[in-house]
Design a protein around this motif. Structure first.
Motif, mmCIF file in Angstrom:
data_model
loop_
_atom_site.group_PDB
_atom_site.id
_atom_site.type_symbol
_atom_site.label_atom_id
_atom_site.label_comp_id
_atom_site.label_asym_id
_atom_site.label_seq_id
_atom_site.Cartn_x
_atom_site.Cartn_y
_atom_site.Cartn_z
ATOM 1 N N ILE A 204 0.849 -1.192 0.000
ATOM 2 C CA ILE A 204 0.000 0.000 0.000
ATOM 3 C C ILE A 204 0.882 1.239 0.000
ATOM 4 C CG2 ILE A 204 -1.850 1.229 1.183
ATOM 5 C CD1 ILE A 204 -2.663 -1.513 0.091
ATOM 6 N N ALA A 205 0.679 2.116 -0.967
ATOM 7 C CA ALA A 205 1.545 3.281 -1.102
ATOM 8 C C ALA A 205 1.151 4.411 -0.168
ATOM 9 C CB ALA A 205 1.523 3.776 -2.551
ATOM 10 N N GLY A 206 -0.138 4.618 0.047
ATOM 11 C CA GLY A 206 -0.569 5.778 0.810
ATOM 12 C C GLY A 206 -0.625 7.014 -0.067
ATOM 13 N N LEU A 240 -10.520 -7.462 1.772
ATOM 14 C CA LEU A 240 -11.219 -6.780 2.864
ATOM 15 C C LEU A 240 -11.338 -7.715 4.061
ATOM 16 C CD1 LEU A 240 -14.343 -4.562 2.633
ATOM 17 C CD2 LEU A 240 -14.402 -6.529 4.165
ATOM 18 N N PHE A 241 -11.051 -7.152 5.235
ATOM 19 C CA PHE A 241 -11.301 -7.839 6.498
ATOM 20 C C PHE A 241 -12.063 -6.890 7.402
ATOM 21 C CE2 PHE A 241 -10.342 -8.449 10.976
ATOM 22 C CZ PHE A 241 -10.667 -9.790 11.152
ATOM 23 N N THR A 274 -9.377 -1.944 11.024
ATOM 24 C CA THR A 274 -8.615 -2.335 9.839
ATOM 25 C C THR A 274 -9.002 -1.451 8.661
ATOM 26 O OG1 THR A 274 -8.576 -4.623 10.614
ATOM 27 C CG2 THR A 274 -8.061 -4.240 8.284
ATOM 28 N N PRO A 275 -8.050 -0.804 8.007
ATOM 29 C CA PRO A 275 -8.399 0.041 6.854
ATOM 30 C C PRO A 275 -8.830 -0.796 5.664
ATOM 31 C CG PRO A 275 -6.025 -0.082 7.105
ATOM 32 C CD PRO A 275 -6.607 -0.777 8.296
ATOM 33 N N HIS A 276 -9.687 -0.215 4.846
ATOM 34 C CA HIS A 276 -10.155 -0.865 3.619
ATOM 35 C C HIS A 276 -9.778 0.053 2.454
ATOM 36 C CE1 HIS A 276 -12.842 -2.010 6.973
ATOM 37 N NE2 HIS A 276 -12.671 -3.229 6.485
ATOM 38 N N PHE A 277 -9.060 -0.494 1.502
ATOM 39 C CA PHE A 277 -8.457 0.339 0.463
ATOM 40 C C PHE A 277 -9.163 0.208 -0.879
ATOM 41 C CE2 PHE A 277 -4.999 -0.351 3.501
ATOM 42 C CZ PHE A 277 -4.586 0.955 3.715
ATOM 43 N N ASN A 278 -9.101 1.306 -1.634
ATOM 44 C CA ASN A 278 -9.577 1.295 -3.008
ATOM 45 C C ASN A 278 -8.601 0.536 -3.893
ATOM 46 O OD1 ASN A 278 -12.031 2.933 -2.991
ATOM 47 N ND2 ASN A 278 -10.701 4.630 -2.409
ATOM 48 N N ASN A 279 -9.034 0.259 -5.116
ATOM 49 C CA ASN A 279 -8.147 -0.355 -6.092
ATOM 50 C C ASN A 279 -7.019 0.606 -6.466
ATOM 51 O OD1 ASN A 279 -9.490 -2.780 -6.241
ATOM 52 N ND2 ASN A 279 -10.694 -2.236 -8.038
ATOM 53 N N PRO A 280 -5.915 0.086 -6.955
ATOM 54 C CA PRO A 280 -4.799 0.954 -7.348
ATOM 55 C C PRO A 280 -5.128 1.754 -8.603
ATOM 56 C CG PRO A 280 -4.353 -1.301 -7.977
ATOM 57 C CD PRO A 280 -5.599 -1.342 -7.156
ATOM 58 N N ASN A 281 -4.323 2.766 -8.836
ATOM 59 C CA ASN A 281 -4.431 3.527 -10.078
ATOM 60 C C ASN A 281 -4.154 2.578 -11.244
ATOM 61 O OD1 ASN A 281 -3.425 5.174 -12.400
ATOM 62 N ND2 ASN A 281 -3.880 6.848 -10.998
ATOM 63 N N SER A 282 -5.060 2.548 -12.211
ATOM 64 C CA SER A 282 -4.959 1.555 -13.289
ATOM 65 C C SER A 282 -4.699 2.182 -14.649
ATOM 66 C CB SER A 282 -6.251 0.724 -13.349
ATOM 67 O OG SER A 282 -7.371 1.559 -13.591
ATOM 68 N N ASP A 283 -4.292 3.448 -14.672
ATOM 69 C CA ASP A 283 -3.978 4.135 -15.936
ATOM 70 C C ASP A 283 -2.482 4.022 -16.194
ATOM 71 O OD1 ASP A 283 -3.571 5.810 -18.071
ATOM 72 O OD2 ASP A 283 -4.574 7.542 -17.197
ATOM 73 N N VAL A 284 -2.110 3.265 -17.226
ATOM 74 C CA VAL A 284 -0.705 2.981 -17.486
ATOM 75 C C VAL A 284 0.093 4.249 -17.784
ATOM 76 C CG1 VAL A 284 -0.965 2.611 -19.961
ATOM 77 C CG2 VAL A 284 0.817 1.365 -18.717
ATOM 78 N N ALA A 285 -0.576 5.333 -18.152
ATOM 79 C CA ALA A 285 0.115 6.576 -18.466
ATOM 80 C C ALA A 285 0.195 7.525 -17.272
ATOM 81 C CB ALA A 285 -0.588 7.285 -19.632
ATOM 82 N N ASN A 286 -0.389 7.136 -16.138
ATOM 83 C CA ASN A 286 -0.409 7.994 -14.964
ATOM 84 C C ASN A 286 0.850 7.770 -14.130
ATOM 85 O OD1 ASN A 286 -1.169 8.808 -12.048
ATOM 86 N ND2 ASN A 286 -2.930 9.537 -13.227
ATOM 87 N N GLY A 290 -0.368 1.784 -10.659
ATOM 88 C CA GLY A 290 -0.047 0.634 -9.825
ATOM 89 C C GLY A 290 -0.005 0.902 -8.342
ATOM 90 N N ARG A 291 -0.345 2.112 -7.916
ATOM 91 C CA ARG A 291 -0.248 2.475 -6.497
ATOM 92 C C ARG A 291 -1.643 2.560 -5.868
ATOM 93 N NH1 ARG A 291 3.886 5.633 -8.956
ATOM 94 N NH2 ARG A 291 5.944 5.058 -8.146
ATOM 95 N N VAL A 292 -1.781 1.965 -4.686
ATOM 96 C CA VAL A 292 -2.986 2.107 -3.870
ATOM 97 C C VAL A 292 -2.762 3.287 -2.949
ATOM 98 C CG1 VAL A 292 -4.479 1.024 -2.151
ATOM 99 C CG2 VAL A 292 -3.470 -0.354 -3.978
ATOM 100 N N GLN A 293 -3.570 4.324 -3.099
ATOM 101 C CA GLN A 293 -3.301 5.561 -2.364
ATOM 102 C C GLN A 293 -4.479 6.063 -1.543
ATOM 103 O OE1 GLN A 293 -1.777 7.853 -5.885
ATOM 104 N NE2 GLN A 293 0.020 8.078 -4.578
ATOM 105 N N THR A 294 -5.649 5.456 -1.687
ATOM 106 C CA THR A 294 -6.820 5.959 -0.973
ATOM 107 C C THR A 294 -7.559 4.812 -0.306
ATOM 108 O OG1 THR A 294 -8.183 5.812 -2.972
ATOM 109 C CG2 THR A 294 -7.115 7.934 -2.515
ATOM 110 N N ALA A 295 -8.266 5.143 0.761
ATOM 111 C CA ALA A 295 -9.077 4.163 1.490
ATOM 112 C C ALA A 295 -10.535 4.362 1.126
ATOM 113 C CB ALA A 295 -8.876 4.326 2.995
ATOM 114 N N VAL A 296 -11.319 3.316 1.329
ATOM 115 C CA VAL A 296 -12.744 3.362 1.007
ATOM 116 C C VAL A 296 -13.539 3.389 2.298
ATOM 117 C CG1 VAL A 296 -12.967 0.853 0.942
ATOM 118 C CG2 VAL A 296 -14.565 2.250 -0.371
ATOM 119 N N ARG A 297 -14.679 4.045 2.257
ATOM 120 C CA ARG A 297 -15.566 4.040 3.418
ATOM 121 C C ARG A 297 -16.117 2.637 3.611
ATOM 122 N NH1 ARG A 297 -19.934 8.416 2.006
ATOM 123 N NH2 ARG A 297 -19.888 7.144 0.120
#
Length: 305
Positions: A204-206, A240-241, A274-286, A290-297
Motif C-alpha cells: 500500500i503506497a498511501g 477486505l477484512f 482495519t483500513p479498507h483500500f480502493n483499487n490501485p491507479n490503473s492508468d498505465v500513463a499515470n 499501480g499504487r494504492v493511495q486511498t481508502a474506502v468508506r
C-alpha cells in the motif's frame, strides 16, 4: 434468466449442519449501453464513425444492445443451532461472474470490427472468495449456567452476551487502461498492452508513497493506432477484512414487571480498525500507476457479486 443449482445438506455432530451447493445462472440479452456511433477502425479518428459516414455526425450516440452474463459458484454454509448458549453461521462462496459491461458503464470497445468479444470479462464486483461468519455466545456464568450460579460472581459476570460478524473477502477486479488517443478511434476506450507476467506485490503506497500493488513493468502503452491486448477486469485489488463486535447484558427490573429490563449494549463497527483500500491507479500513463493511495468508506466496501 436461466438458473440451476445442486445442493447437499448433512447433519454433523455437536448440532452442526453443513450445506454444499453448486449455483449457476446465465443472463440472456441483458441491455448494455453501447456507443452506436463509435469508429470502426483504429487510427481513423472520427472518419469511420457510422453516422459520420452517413450524415456527418461525430457526436456520441448511445443505445442498448443485448449481452450475456455468467455466474458459477461453490457455496458452503456451516451452521450451529443455538445450544448451550452458543450459535453461529459460517458462509463461504467461491465464485466467478462474467459480463460484457457493468451497470456503471457501457461497452468499452463499442465499434472496432472483430473486437466485441474483448468486452467480455469479470464483473467489477466479482470478489472471487467471500467468507462471512456470525455468532452469538452467552457467557457460561450466572443463573442456569455451568459456573458462578450464585454469589458476587453471578452478579458481575452473569447475563453477558457476545455477538459479532466477521467478513473476509478477496479484492475486486480492475482494468488496466491506456490513453484513448493511442487508439485514435472515436467512441472507443483503450486498454494497455501486456508485455510481461503480471504479479501481485501487494504493498500500500498511501497518499504520497511509491509502493506498488503489482508489477507495473508487465504493462505498456500500446503502439499508436492499435488496440491494447489486455483483457477487461484482469487484476484484483486489495481484499477486505472486517469485524463488527458487540457485547450486551440485560438487567431485569422486577418492580416494573416480569418482562421489564434495562439493556446495556456496546457495539463496535470495524472493531479491529482495519483500513479498507480502493483499487490501485490503473492508468498505465499515470505517474501513480499501480499504487494504492486511498481508502474506502466501510459503508461502500461490501459489494458482493
Amino acid at each position: 434468466m436461466q438458473s440451476w443449482n445442486f445442493a447437499i445438506q448433512r447433519t454433523l455432530p455437536m448440532v452442526f449442519t453443513l450445506d454444499l451447493a453448486y449455483v449457476g445462472n446465465h443472463g440472456v440479452n441483458n441491455q448494455s449501453r453501447w456507443e452506436y456511433n463509435a469508429a470502426q477502425v483504429p487510427g481513423t479518428g472520427n472518419s469511420t464513425r457510422p453516422l459520420n459516414v452517413l450524415w456527418g455526425r461525430t457526436q456520441s450516440t448511445r443505445t442498448r444492445t443485448g449481452t450475456h452474463t455468467y455466474y458459477n459458484a461453490l457455496q458452503m454454509k456451516l451452521d450451529r443451532r443455538f445450544s448451550n448458549g452458543f450459535s453461529m453461521t459460517n458462509a463461504y462462496t467461491w465464485a466467478k461472474a462474467l459480463n460484457f459491461s457493468d451497470d456503471t458503464g457501457g461497452l468499452s470497445v463499442s465499434g472496432i470490427q472483430g473486437a466485441f468479444m474483448t468486452n467480455k470479462g469479470r464483473m467489477n464486483q466479482d470478489r472471487r472468495h467471500v467468507w462471512v461468519s456470525s455468532y452469538s455466545y452467552e457467557l457460561p456464568f450466572g443463573k442456569n449456567k455451568p459456573f458462578l450460579q450464585t454469589g458476587p460472581g453471578r452478579w458481575v459476570l452473569g447475563g453477558w452476551q457476545l455477538q459479532g460478524i466477521v467478513s473476509i473477502m478477496s479484492g475486486e477486479p480492475f482494468t488496466i487502461r491506456a490513453p484513448s488517443s493511442t487508439l485514435n478511434a472515436g467512441g472507443n476506450q483503450q486498454r494497455a498492452d501486456v508485455v510481461g507476467t503480471p504479479e501481485r506485490i501487494g504493498e500500500i503506497a498511501g497518499p504520497s508513497g511509491d509502493a506498488l500493488w503489482f508489477t507495473t513493468k508487465a504493462f505498456a502503452i500500446p503502439k499508436q493506432d492499435t488496440l491494447g491486448n489486455a483483457g477487461r477486469e484482469i487484476f484484483d485489488g486489495p481484499g477486505l477484512f472486517n469485524w463488527d463486535f458487540s457485547v450486551f447484558r440485560m438487567f431485569p427490573v422486577p418492580q416494573l414487571g416480569e418482562q421489564a429490563a434495562i439493556t446495556f449494549r456496546l457495539e463496535s463497527f470495524n472493531f479491529t480498525n482495519t483500513p479498507h483500500f480502493n483499487n490501485p491507479n490503473s492508468d498505465v500513463a499515470n505517474r501513480n500507476f499501480g499504487r494504492v493511495q486511498t481508502a474506502v468508506r466501510i459503508s461502500d466496501s461490501f459489494n458482493l457479486a
